[in-house]
Motif scaffolding. Structure first.
Motif, short mmCIF file in Angstrom:
data_model
loop_
_atom_site.label_atom_id
_atom_site.label_comp_id
_atom_site.label_asym_id
_atom_site.label_seq_id
_atom_site.Cartn_x
_atom_site.Cartn_y
_atom_site.Cartn_z
N ARG A 70 35.90 32.91 39.25
CA ARG A 70 36.80 33.49 38.25
C ARG A 70 37.66 32.40 37.64
NH1 ARG A 70 33.48 37.62 38.75
NH2 ARG A 70 34.43 39.59 39.37
N GLN A 92 44.20 35.57 34.88
CA GLN A 92 42.82 35.23 34.56
C GLN A 92 42.62 35.28 33.05
OE1 GLN A 92 38.33 36.69 35.92
NE2 GLN A 92 40.08 37.27 37.15
N HIS A 103 30.74 41.17 41.38
CA HIS A 103 30.78 40.94 42.83
C HIS A 103 31.67 42.00 43.48
CE1 HIS A 103 34.53 38.00 42.64
NE2 HIS A 103 34.88 39.26 42.49
N HIS A 105 34.26 42.64 47.26
CA HIS A 105 34.86 42.08 48.47
C HIS A 105 35.75 43.14 49.12
CE1 HIS A 105 37.92 41.52 45.41
NE2 HIS A 105 37.18 40.59 44.80
N ARG A 111 43.98 44.96 38.35
CA ARG A 111 44.06 44.18 37.11
C ARG A 111 45.08 44.83 36.21
NH1 ARG A 111 40.67 40.83 39.80
NH2 ARG A 111 39.49 42.26 41.11
N HIS A 145 32.74 44.85 40.80
CA HIS A 145 33.51 44.68 39.54
C HIS A 145 33.08 43.45 38.78
CE1 HIS A 145 35.79 42.89 42.88
NE2 HIS A 145 36.26 41.99 42.03
N HIS A 147 34.07 41.65 34.74
CA HIS A 147 34.99 41.75 33.59
C HIS A 147 34.29 41.26 32.34
CE1 HIS A 147 37.91 41.90 36.89
NE2 HIS A 147 37.54 40.69 37.27
N ILE A 163 44.94 39.40 49.75
CA ILE A 163 44.18 38.35 50.44
C ILE A 163 44.77 37.97 51.80
CG2 ILE A 163 43.59 35.90 50.39
CD1 ILE A 163 42.67 36.06 47.75
C1 1HN Z 1 38.63 37.80 42.50
O1 1HN Z 1 37.49 38.32 42.96
C2 1HN Z 1 39.05 38.07 41.18
O2 1HN Z 1 37.34 39.64 40.75
C3 1HN Z 1 40.24 37.54 40.73
O3 1HN Z 1 38.48 38.93 39.07
C4 1HN Z 1 41.00 36.73 41.53
C5 1HN Z 1 41.38 35.60 43.63
C6 1HN Z 1 40.95 35.28 44.89
C7 1HN Z 1 39.77 35.79 45.39
C8 1HN Z 1 39.00 36.63 44.63
C9 1HN Z 1 38.23 38.94 40.28
C10 1HN Z 1 40.61 36.43 42.83
C11 1HN Z 1 39.41 36.96 43.33
#
Ligand code: 1HN
Length: 361
Positions: A70, A92, A103, A105, A111, A145, A147, A163
């Motif tokens: 990202r 972002q 992906h 997690h 957001r 997800h 974007h 996290i």
């Molecule tokens: C992540 O998966 C996203 O999916 C954004 O947009 C920030 C920061 C640390 C680890 C995974 C995303 C992240 C992240």
């Protein structure tokens, strides 16, 4: 009793260490240091919008167009591993036409659009969620997800993830979908978001968690204005939770999102709590005093209030200020570890009485 020939306690500590053992007496110092509560994890800190924005633009030049990673810049607290010990907040950016690949997690994430538009979409478990300015989109634990920036401009949003908490509990899982985009649901009648709405299918099992919810800003603004003249919390002003519509409780199991109105001239009372919080300034100007440090904020700045730090808010301006924030209260409440000083202020005041019941009979 003779102690001749016995090792000293220090020597015994070393002997125990070699046997992978440790005497409780060695924790005495730790326990003494937390009389009255913990030392805050991390320090009060503020990230200026202009600076973060400039770095995001630079990262556009340096991180390639198609990516599984990202283009997110995490706000690092100078004194802990994330923004707080449990959460990462960051921003972002996507250029026009770009996709941040699909992906999932076990970290719960959200957001909050800063510079979005109808063409900015996060697809969550197959359901496209629009991100217009200040809309909130949830990507709960283990939801797919990706974007998409379908607008003609660069877009920016805020990412917040639990996290530190997930790593601390050692339960991180991650999976890449392996393609740019996950498939989108074809039948609108199958959208999971509707399973958490006011009208739900009678024949289905009840879905309880991990909804792909979107909270449009318009509704938040309307509700803040409706409640603008109620006293609110003495510590946080008129502050609203983004409720999970199914449980009525926290936004997600580990994270709660709040929108907060600080009226012109308002100063809140100081308090401290075992939770930590990350803030984003939607509009207005003010100061948050955290353990004596004055964090002076303006539009789109971000700041952090570490756990157990004493803080209050001041809006000396002649305009209302609105803050969006995320905290780890639900995680602490689930473990019965949420405390506030000088008093519990979350979920304690009675709801307004029914008018007909006020008159003395
Ligand atoms: C992540 O998966 C996203 O999916 C954004 O947009 C920030 C920061 C640390 C680890 C995974 C995303 C992240 C992240």
């Amino acid at each position: 009793m003779s102690t001749v020939g016995l090792p000293t306690l220090r020597e015994f500590d070393t002997e125990l260490e070699a046997a992978n053992l440790r005497g409780q007496w060695l924790y005495d110092e730790v326990l003494e240091s937390v009389v009255g509560g913990p030392k805050p994890a991390g320090v009060p800190f503020l990230w200026r919008w202009e600076e973060v924005y400039a770095k995001l633009l630079r990262s556009c030049d340096l991180l390639p167009e198609s990516f599984t990673a990202r283009r997110n810049l995490s706000f690092m607290n100078p004194a802990t591993r994330g923004t707080t010990h449990t959460m990462n907040m960051g921003m972002q950016m996507l250029k026009p036409g770009e996709v941040a690949w699909a992906h999932r997690h076990t970290m719960s994430a959200l957001r909050f659009a800063i510079q979005g538009g109808p063409g900015l979409v996060t697809v969550v478990d197959g359901e496209p969620c629009q991100m217009e300015d200040y809309d909130l989109v949830l990507t709960p634990s283990w939801t797919w997800h990706d974007h998409h920036n379908g607008t003609p401009e660069n877009v920016v949003w805020l990412d917040v993830l639990d996290i530190g908490l997930v790593l601390g509990l050692n339960v991180p899982f991650y999976e890449s979908y392996g393609e740019e985009r996950q498939p989108e649901r074809v039948n609108p009648g199958e959208h999971l978001a509707d399973r958490g709405g006011l009208l739900r299918p009678v024949w289905e099992q009840v879905k309880k968690t991990n909804f792909p919810f979107r909270y449009p800003w318009q509704g938040v603004e309307r509700q803040l204005q409706r409640m603008a003249d109620v006293p609110g919390s003495p510590y946080d002003g008129v502050v609203l939770r983004y409720a999970n519509p199914v449980t009525g409780g926290s936004t997600m199991p580990t994270l709660d999102c709040w929108a907060q109105l600080l009226r012109a001239g308002q100063q809140t009372e100081a308090h401290q709590h075992t939770s930590s919080a990350v803030y984003f300034v939607v509009r207005g100007e003010g100061i948050t005093v955290v353990d004596g440090v004055e964090l002076e904020w303006g539009p789109h700045d971000s700041f952090v209030v570490p756990n157990w730090s004493k803080h209050h808010f001041i809006n000396r301006s002649t305009e209302d200020a609105v803050l969006f924030s995320v905290n780890d209260i639900p995680a602490l409440q689930a473990l019965d570890l949420y405390y506030e000083k000088p008093e519990l202020s979350v979920g304690t005041s009675p709801v307004p009485p029914v008018p007909a019941n006020i008159r003395a009979r």
